[in-house]
Design a protein around this motif. Structure first.
Motif, PDB file in Angstrom:
ATOM      1  N   TYR A  26       0.833  -1.192   0.000  1.00 48.92           N
ATOM      2  CA  TYR A  26       0.000   0.000   0.000  1.00 48.92           C
ATOM      3  C   TYR A  26       0.871   1.246   0.000  1.00 48.92           C
ATOM      4  CZ  TYR A  26      -3.871  -3.061   1.313  1.00 48.92           C
ATOM      5  OH  TYR A  26      -4.827  -4.052   1.324  1.00 48.92           O
TER       6      TYR A  26
ATOM      7  N   GLN B 191       0.666   5.338   0.978  1.00 44.68           N
ATOM      8  CA  GLN B 191      -0.127   6.326   1.685  1.00 44.68           C
ATOM      9  C   GLN B 191       0.494   7.704   1.499  1.00 44.68           C
ATOM     10  OE1 GLN B 191      -0.644   5.783   5.948  1.00 44.68           O
ATOM     11  NE2 GLN B 191      -2.588   6.885   5.926  1.00 44.68           N
TER      12      GLN B 191
ATOM     13  N   GLY C 118      -2.240  12.945   4.120  1.00 47.81           N
ATOM     14  CA  GLY C 118      -3.648  13.311   4.212  1.00 47.81           C
ATOM     15  C   GLY C 118      -4.603  12.333   3.561  1.00 47.81           C
ATOM     16  N   LYS C 119      -4.075  11.186   3.141  1.00 49.42           N
ATOM     17  CA  LYS C 119      -4.934  10.193   2.485  1.00 49.42           C
ATOM     18  C   LYS C 119      -4.810   8.845   3.179  1.00 49.42           C
ATOM     19  CE  LYS C 119      -4.692  12.285  -2.117  1.00 49.42           C
ATOM     20  NZ  LYS C 119      -4.393  12.035  -3.557  1.00 49.42           N
ATOM     21  N   GLY C 120      -5.745   7.958   2.876  1.00 49.85           N
ATOM     22  CA  GLY C 120      -5.643   6.607   3.377  1.00 49.85           C
ATOM     23  C   GLY C 120      -4.716   5.774   2.504  1.00 49.85           C
ATOM     24  N   PRO C 121      -4.289   4.623   2.983  1.00 45.51           N
ATOM     25  CA  PRO C 121      -3.433   3.738   2.171  1.00 45.51           C
ATOM     26  C   PRO C 121      -4.166   3.287   0.907  1.00 45.51           C
ATOM     27  CG  PRO C 121      -3.395   3.087   4.494  1.00 45.51           C
ATOM     28  CD  PRO C 121      -4.502   4.088   4.337  1.00 45.51           C
TER      29      PRO C 121
ATOM     30  N   LEU D 165      -3.937   0.464  -2.277  1.00 40.58           N
ATOM     31  CA  LEU D 165      -3.323  -0.752  -2.790  1.00 40.58           C
ATOM     32  C   LEU D 165      -2.647  -0.455  -4.130  1.00 40.58           C
ATOM     33  CD1 LEU D 165      -3.047  -3.893  -2.526  1.00 40.58           C
ATOM     34  CD2 LEU D 165      -5.138  -4.042  -3.893  1.00 40.58           C
TER      35      LEU D 165
ATOM     36  N   PHE E 197       3.516   0.597   2.829  1.00 38.26           N
ATOM     37  CA  PHE E 197       3.296  -0.463   3.807  1.00 38.26           C
ATOM     38  C   PHE E 197       3.223  -1.806   3.098  1.00 38.26           C
ATOM     39  CE2 PHE E 197       2.234   2.085   7.492  1.00 38.26           C
ATOM     40  CZ  PHE E 197       1.740   3.263   6.961  1.00 38.26           C
TER      41      PHE E 197
ATOM     42  N   PHE F 205       0.301  -5.905   9.124  1.00 36.82           N
ATOM     43  CA  PHE F 205       0.979  -4.855   8.365  1.00 36.82           C
ATOM     44  C   PHE F 205       2.379  -4.617   8.903  1.00 36.82           C
ATOM     45  CE2 PHE F 205      -2.230  -2.923   5.628  1.00 36.82           C
ATOM     46  CZ  PHE F 205      -3.398  -3.448   6.128  1.00 36.82           C
TER      47      PHE F 205
ATOM     48  N   ILE G 105       5.495  -1.754   9.505  1.00 33.58           N
ATOM     49  CA  ILE G 105       5.438  -0.476  10.191  1.00 33.58           C
ATOM     50  C   ILE G 105       5.534   0.711   9.231  1.00 33.58           C
ATOM     51  CG2 ILE G 105       7.895  -0.124  10.647  1.00 33.58           C
ATOM     52  CD1 ILE G 105       6.969   0.466  13.605  1.00 33.58           C
TER      53      ILE G 105
END
Lengths: 118, 111
Positions: free
Chosen positions: B36, B38, B41-44, B46, B89, B101, B103
């Motif tokens: 992923y 990231q 300011g955004k989510g992870p 894919l 990630f 996940f 780190i």
């Protein structure tokens, strides 16, 4: 737009407040998740729902209460939080297999709610 | 349970160079390995994944390799661009169908 929408984007709340986080997915996925993201820690799974049924609760304190009224919406109700609960709360969805959660598919995450507890 | 270790924690590369991020896992029954990205300011998001019956997968400038014997998998980004700067990630789905996940690795591409 990722297909998973979270509101609000930012939230500041006192320790005695009650608030709710909302998540909505438009992908037709069966499974929805709440994750907590804190600095320098791996993503922590909080709750898993499949077809509106809670299938996993990862030893989360009772001050966090999830709700899944239908397969497109997920809420996280918050009350009497602690400062250490400050984090980014992420909602995600993934394809499922009927009532089963298939963990071997990727997640679609929302942008998260940045929560600060004061 | 599954343990996923990710290295390095930070990585700086010059624009145009390659970047490699490595993850190791502990559960030999793990069978699905997504990566992923990231952005701030955004989510992870894919970006690529690989299943245990495949050794390598490529998508334009991104590739992932899997060594089941050694229990490690790597993300390779070639011809890096400033927009590749983000936190990456890795994750592994273990024998009990649990997703673990890493780190995260903060990648900075210097123009």
């Amino acid at each position: 737009e990722t297909g998973v929408t979270q509101t609000p984007r930012h939230l500041v709340m006192g320790m005695t407040n009650k608030k709710s986080l909302k998540c909505e997915q438009h992908l037709g996925h069966n499974a929805m998740y709440w994750y907590k993201q804190s600095a320098k820690k791996p993503l922590e799974l909080m709750f898993v729902y499949s077809l509106e049924e809670r299938v996993e609760n990862n030893s989360v304190p009772s001050r966090f209460s999830p709700e899944c009224p239908n397969s497109s919406h997920l809420f996280l109700h918050l009350h009497t939080l602690q400062p250490e609960d400050s984090a980014l709360y992420l909602c995600a969805s993934s394809p499922g297999q009927g009532a089963f959660v298939a963990y071997n598919y990727g997640y679609t995450f929302g942008s998260g709610t940045r929560l600060t507890v004061v | 349970g599954e343990n996923v270790e990710q290295h390095p924690s930070t990585l700086s590369v010059q624009e145009g160079d390659s970047a490699v991020i490595k993850c190791t896992y502990s559960d030999s029954a793990s069978n699905y390995f997504p990566w992923y990205k990231q952005e701030l300011g955004k989510g992870p998001q894919l970006i690529i994944d690989i299943r245990s019956n495949v050794g390598e997968k490529k998508d334009q400038r991104i590739a992932v390799t899997l060594n089941k014997t050694a229990k490690h998998f790597s993300l390779h980004i070639t011809e890096t661009q400033p927009e590749d700067s983000a936190v990456y990630f890795c994750a592994a789905t273990g024998g009990y169908q649990k997703v673990t996940f890493g780190i995260g690795t903060k990648l900075q591409v210097i123009p």
